[in-house]
Every structure is written in C-alpha cells, then in structure tokens.
Design a protein around this motif. Structure first.
Motif, short mmCIF file in Angstrom:
data_model
loop_
_atom_site.label_atom_id
_atom_site.label_comp_id
_atom_site.label_asym_id
_atom_site.label_seq_id
_atom_site.Cartn_x
_atom_site.Cartn_y
_atom_site.Cartn_z
N LYS A 89 0.72 -1.10 0.04
CA LYS A 89 -0.03 -0.08 0.12
C LYS A 89 0.75 1.18 0.19
CE LYS A 89 -4.01 -2.48 1.94
NZ LYS A 89 -4.89 -2.44 3.07
N LEU A 90 0.22 2.27 0.21
CA LEU A 90 1.14 3.57 0.07
C LEU A 90 2.48 3.60 0.84
CD1 LEU A 90 1.26 6.46 -1.37
CD2 LEU A 90 -0.07 7.31 0.61
N LYS A 91 2.19 3.40 2.19
CA LYS A 91 3.51 3.36 3.04
C LYS A 91 3.88 2.13 3.75
CE LYS A 91 3.70 8.49 3.57
NZ LYS A 91 4.43 9.40 4.70
N LEU A 128 -4.69 -12.34 8.69
CA LEU A 128 -3.26 -12.48 9.55
C LEU A 128 -2.15 -12.09 8.64
CD1 LEU A 128 -3.96 -16.12 11.27
CD2 LEU A 128 -4.14 -13.74 12.30
N GLY A 129 -1.26 -11.35 9.26
CA GLY A 129 0.06 -10.73 8.60
C GLY A 129 0.74 -9.77 9.53
N CYS A 130 2.06 -9.79 8.77
CA CYS A 130 2.89 -8.64 9.53
C CYS A 130 2.92 -7.31 8.80
CB CYS A 130 4.00 -9.48 9.62
SG CYS A 130 5.30 -8.59 10.01
N LEU A 131 2.60 -6.54 9.47
CA LEU A 131 2.56 -5.05 8.77
C LEU A 131 4.01 -4.35 8.83
CD1 LEU A 131 0.69 -2.76 7.30
CD2 LEU A 131 0.37 -1.85 9.57
N VAL A 132 4.59 -3.95 7.71
CA VAL A 132 5.79 -3.13 7.82
C VAL A 132 5.42 -1.85 7.30
CG1 VAL A 132 8.21 -3.27 6.92
CG2 VAL A 132 7.02 -5.46 7.49
N GLY A 133 5.90 -1.00 7.98
CA GLY A 133 5.64 0.47 7.68
C GLY A 133 4.71 1.18 8.56
N ARG A 134 4.07 2.22 7.99
CA ARG A 134 3.11 2.67 9.06
C ARG A 134 2.12 3.19 8.26
NH1 ARG A 134 2.32 8.37 10.31
NH2 ARG A 134 3.72 9.21 9.12
N GLU A 135 0.88 3.08 8.83
CA GLU A 135 -0.46 3.32 8.29
C GLU A 135 -0.74 4.99 7.86
OE1 GLU A 135 -2.74 1.41 6.79
OE2 GLU A 135 -2.59 -0.50 7.85
N VAL A 136 -1.26 5.44 6.89
CA VAL A 136 -1.31 6.71 6.45
C VAL A 136 -2.73 7.30 7.11
CG1 VAL A 136 -1.57 8.56 4.93
CG2 VAL A 136 -0.13 6.64 4.35
N CYS A 137 -2.60 8.10 8.23
CA CYS A 137 -3.91 8.62 8.78
C CYS A 137 -4.43 9.76 7.88
CB CYS A 137 -3.57 9.02 10.03
SG CYS A 137 -2.93 7.82 11.22
#
Length: 182
Positions: free
Chosen positions: A85-87, A170-179
């Motif tokens: 995704k974006l970030k 289920l997964g591992c999120l790497v990065g930061r969600e964009v608010c």
C-alpha cells in the motif's frame, strides 16, 4: 543452501556489503544510511527489501556476479503473500492457513474472532483421551502442554485455534498506516 554454494554466495555478497545473518544463513543484510537492506535467499531465488528507488542499484550490483532475472515487485515469496500500500507492506500467509484448514478437513469451518476462547483453562484430565491418531496429535500440538495425552476438550480448543485465520487477514505489517490528513 549447501556449504560450498553458500560460501561462494557469501563471498560475492560481501563484495557489495551484504553479510549473512547469524540467525539465518539464507538472510543477507547490509546497513544503509537510513536503515537496513535485506536479501533473503532460497535456492536460486532472492528478494530485495530496501527503501524505494534503491532496488535497481542493488540488482545492478548483483549482476556483477550472478545472472539475474528481475521479476519486478514481488507478490509471493517463501509461502508469504506480499501486499503493498502507500506506506506499508504486509506479509500474509493466507494460502498456508487455507492449506492447514484443508489438511484437517476444516475448510468450511465457522471463523473465530480470537485464536483462543477467552478465560479458557485446561488441564490434563479434561475430556476423553483421543486415540493416538497423528492428525489429531498434530492439531492438538498447538496446545503443546497437553501433547502427551490430548483429550476431546483439548481437540476442541485446537479446532478453535484453526478457525481463527478464517476470520482475520493474518499478516505482518511493515511501515506505517497513513492517517487521514497526512
């Protein structure tokens, strides 16, 4: 990776600054000015994880030593699905979860929102002892403290654990969600 092949790979990777991880010989890393660049290797497949815009440079460095076919952005590697995704990048194992449910004939099971029932307390004497069936023992092994003598109650809890992946991604999120507003 067989020893001679790994030694050759390590030698070539060291020439461009990558070194094998102490935890996994198939994982090569190097420090960059703003983080770490990572290359997991499986037989003759590599995946390059780095900041945007650096991948082509690493591929060109690797081409000094190896014949490379660049397949572009990865969507699947070592049993993990890769979603961008974006970030963020998310590593998922949906296919593995599906395979496990199929193996235990639970493909159509009702999903569970939690991996284990809240407040559950188990003991060795709960339920009726199961026959020494390998399939059941494998499922119950997620509740490892009771592997020596699993019971029907333990098996129900193990099935609950297996139903959980059906309800969530289920997964591992790497990065930061964009608010919103960023």
């Amino acid at each position: 990776v067989p020893q001679k092949r790994h030694a050759k790979l390590s030698e070539k990777m060291a020439k461009i600054g990558f070194h094998p991880s102490d935890a996994d010989a198939g994982l090569f890393t190097r420090k960059a000015s703003d983080g770490v660049e990572v290359i997991p290797v499986d037989v003759d497949d590599m995946l390059i994880a780095c900041h945007a815009g650096r991948g082509d440079g690493i591929v060109n460095q690797l081409r000094q030593f190896f014949t490379i076919t660049d397949l572009g952005d990865a969507t699947f590697f070592l049993g993990m699905e890769i979603e961008r995704k974006l970030k963020t990048i998310t590593l998922l194992q949906k296919r593995y979860s599906t395979d496990v449910l199929e193996r235990f004939e639970m493909s159509d099971c009702k999903p569970k929102l939690q991996p284990f029932a809240t407040g559950s307390k188990l003991s060795k004497s709960d339920g009726t002892p199961l026959e020494p069936d390998l399939k059941h023992r494998h499922a119950v092994s997620t509740l490892a403290r009771f592997m020596a003598a699993p019971t029907t109650v333990h098996m129900e809890h193990a099935k609950h654990v297996l139903r959980y992946p059906r309800s969530v991604g289920l997964g591992c999120l790497v990065g930061r969600e964009v608010c919103p507003g960023e």
